[in-house]
Design a protein around this motif. Structure first.
Motif, PDB file in Angstrom:
ATOM      1  N   GLY A  82       0.820  -1.210   0.000  1.00  0.00           N
ATOM      2  CA  GLY A  82       0.000   0.000   0.000  1.00  0.00           C
ATOM      3  C   GLY A  82       0.850   1.255   0.000  1.00  0.00           C
ATOM      4  O   GLY A  82       0.545   2.231  -0.698  1.00  0.00           O
ATOM      5  N   ASP A  83       1.934   1.253   0.797  1.00  0.00           N
ATOM      6  CA  ASP A  83       2.862   2.384   0.809  1.00  0.00           C
ATOM      7  C   ASP A  83       3.447   2.595  -0.582  1.00  0.00           C
ATOM      8  O   ASP A  83       3.555   3.725  -1.064  1.00  0.00           O
ATOM      9  N   SER A  84       3.833   1.505  -1.209  1.00  0.00           N
ATOM     10  CA  SER A  84       4.418   1.586  -2.555  1.00  0.00           C
ATOM     11  C   SER A  84       3.433   2.181  -3.553  1.00  0.00           C
ATOM     12  O   SER A  84       3.807   3.007  -4.393  1.00  0.00           O
ATOM     13  N   LEU A  85       2.171   1.775  -3.458  1.00  0.00           N
ATOM     14  CA  LEU A  85       1.158   2.301  -4.370  1.00  0.00           C
ATOM     15  C   LEU A  85       0.946   3.796  -4.150  1.00  0.00           C
ATOM     16  O   LEU A  85       0.767   4.560  -5.106  1.00  0.00           O
ATOM     17  N   ILE A  86       0.979   4.222  -2.898  1.00  0.00           N
ATOM     18  CA  ILE A  86       0.789   5.644  -2.603  1.00  0.00           C
ATOM     19  C   ILE A  86       1.984   6.454  -3.079  1.00  0.00           C
ATOM     20  O   ILE A  86       1.824   7.543  -3.640  1.00  0.00           O
ATOM     21  N   VAL A  87       3.194   5.941  -2.899  1.00  0.00           N
ATOM     22  CA  VAL A  87       4.378   6.636  -3.412  1.00  0.00           C
ATOM     23  C   VAL A  87       4.333   6.684  -4.939  1.00  0.00           C
ATOM     24  O   VAL A  87       4.690   7.697  -5.555  1.00  0.00           O
ATOM     25  N   LEU A  88       3.866   5.616  -5.565  1.00  0.00           N
ATOM     26  CA  LEU A  88       3.707   5.608  -7.025  1.00  0.00           C
ATOM     27  C   LEU A  88       2.703   6.687  -7.464  1.00  0.00           C
ATOM     28  O   LEU A  88       2.917   7.373  -8.458  1.00  0.00           O
ATOM     29  N   ALA A  89       1.628   6.850  -6.704  1.00  0.00           N
ATOM     30  CA  ALA A  89       0.665   7.913  -7.000  1.00  0.00           C
ATOM     31  C   ALA A  89       1.314   9.286  -6.844  1.00  0.00           C
ATOM     32  O   ALA A  89       1.064  10.193  -7.647  1.00  0.00           O
ATOM     33  N   ALA A  90       2.176   9.443  -5.840  1.00  0.00           N
ATOM     34  CA  ALA A  90       2.883  10.715  -5.649  1.00  0.00           C
ATOM     35  C   ALA A  90       3.832  10.996  -6.811  1.00  0.00           C
ATOM     36  O   ALA A  90       3.950  12.129  -7.272  1.00  0.00           O
ATOM     37  N   VAL A  91       4.483   9.945  -7.316  1.00  0.00           N
ATOM     38  CA  VAL A  91       5.370  10.100  -8.475  1.00  0.00           C
ATOM     39  C   VAL A  91       4.552  10.500  -9.703  1.00  0.00           C
ATOM     40  O   VAL A  91       4.941  11.404 -10.452  1.00  0.00           O
ATOM     41  N   ALA A  92       3.408   9.857  -9.898  1.00  0.00           N
ATOM     42  CA  ALA A  92       2.552  10.194 -11.042  1.00  0.00           C
ATOM     43  C   ALA A  92       2.057  11.633 -10.941  1.00  0.00           C
ATOM     44  O   ALA A  92       2.060  12.375 -11.932  1.00  0.00           O
ATOM     45  N   TYR A  93       1.670  12.055  -9.749  1.00  0.00           N
ATOM     46  CA  TYR A  93       1.211  13.427  -9.576  1.00  0.00           C
ATOM     47  C   TYR A  93       2.355  14.417  -9.769  1.00  0.00           C
ATOM     48  O   TYR A  93       2.160  15.505 -10.307  1.00  0.00           O
ATOM     49  N   THR A  94       3.552  14.032  -9.364  1.00  0.00           N
ATOM     50  CA  THR A  94       4.736  14.871  -9.597  1.00  0.00           C
ATOM     51  C   THR A  94       4.934  15.095 -11.083  1.00  0.00           C
ATOM     52  O   THR A  94       5.173  16.224 -11.528  1.00  0.00           O
ATOM     53  N   MET A  95       4.839  14.031 -11.862  1.00  0.00           N
ATOM     54  CA  MET A  95       4.986  14.162 -13.318  1.00  0.00           C
ATOM     55  C   MET A  95       3.885  15.046 -13.898  1.00  0.00           C
ATOM     56  O   MET A  95       4.134  15.850 -14.802  1.00  0.00           O
ATOM     57  N   HIS A  96       2.681  14.920 -13.351  1.00  0.00           N
ATOM     58  CA  HIS A  96       1.571  15.759 -13.797  1.00  0.00           C
ATOM     59  C   HIS A  96       1.884  17.237 -13.538  1.00  0.00           C
ATOM     60  O   HIS A  96       1.690  18.083 -14.421  1.00  0.00           O
ATOM     61  N   VAL A  97       2.370  17.561 -12.356  1.00  0.00           N
ATOM     62  CA  VAL A  97       2.671  18.953 -12.005  1.00  0.00           C
ATOM     63  C   VAL A  97       3.792  19.506 -12.886  1.00  0.00           C
ATOM     64  O   VAL A  97       3.716  20.638 -13.372  1.00  0.00           O
ATOM     65  N   VAL A  98       4.823  18.697 -13.122  1.00  0.00           N
ATOM     66  CA  VAL A  98       5.941  19.149 -13.960  1.00  0.00           C
ATOM     67  C   VAL A  98       5.466  19.410 -15.382  1.00  0.00           C
ATOM     68  O   VAL A  98       5.785  20.449 -15.976  1.00  0.00           O
ATOM     69  N   ARG A  99       4.686  18.494 -15.946  1.00  0.00           N
ATOM     70  CA  ARG A  99       4.173  18.684 -17.314  1.00  0.00           C
ATOM     71  C   ARG A  99       3.207  19.867 -17.380  1.00  0.00           C
ATOM     72  O   ARG A  99       3.233  20.642 -18.336  1.00  0.00           O
ATOM     73  N   LEU A 100       2.376  20.017 -16.369  1.00  0.00           N
ATOM     74  CA  LEU A 100       1.448  21.139 -16.329  1.00  0.00           C
ATOM     75  C   LEU A 100       2.208  22.465 -16.311  1.00  0.00           C
ATOM     76  O   LEU A 100       1.818  23.421 -16.982  1.00  0.00           O
TER      77      LEU A 100
END
Length: 131
Positions: free
Chosen positions: A88-106
């Motif tokens: 579960g921790d890994s999935l949440i960190v993966l979501a944080a990485v995905a959101y990080t990429m979203h913010v950078v691209r935005l």
């Protein structure tokens, strides 16, 4: 991840996005002639300190379990044995990485488009993925 991780731990892990965004931006936006990674020198010392503090927080939360007796941990091997990082921790960190990429691209698209166009394309994509 949210079904297997306490809310406070999940919230802390998701907020690692605030640390990852400047690091990813520095890595991907290095000066054109120097190549990727050249931007790390431009990261302020306070940001590096925040990264270390966040990492320390993740370690402390990993030790925050009833079955772990932190007072008996003498060396790094004992510390490593006491850490827990669940799926579960890994999935949440993966979501944080995905959101990080979203913010950078935005951030990149925001420089070359209008706010209305950006909001419209964002809403369109979100609507398509919500089906």
């Amino acid at each position: 991840g949210l079904e297997t991780v306490p809310a406070d731990r999940a919230a802390f892990l998701v907020q690692l996005t605030t640390i990852m965004v400047p690091l990813v931006q520095a890595f991907t936006m290095g000066s054109a002639g120097a190549g990727a990674g050249a931007g790390f020198a431009s990261i302020p010392l306070a940001t590096w300190g925040a990264c270390l503090l966040a990492f320390a927080g993740v370690i402390i939360m990993g030790l925050d379990r009833p079955e772990v007796d932190v007072s008996n941990m003498i060396n790094m091997n004992d510390l490593a044995k006491g850490l827990s990082f669940t799926t579960g921790d890994s999935l949440i960190v993966l979501a944080a990485v995905a959101y990080t990429m979203h913010v950078v691209r935005l951030g990149r698209y925001a420089k070359v488009t209008t706010p209305l166009g950006l909001a419209a394309s964002k809403a369109t994509v979100e609507a398509m993925f919500s089906l």
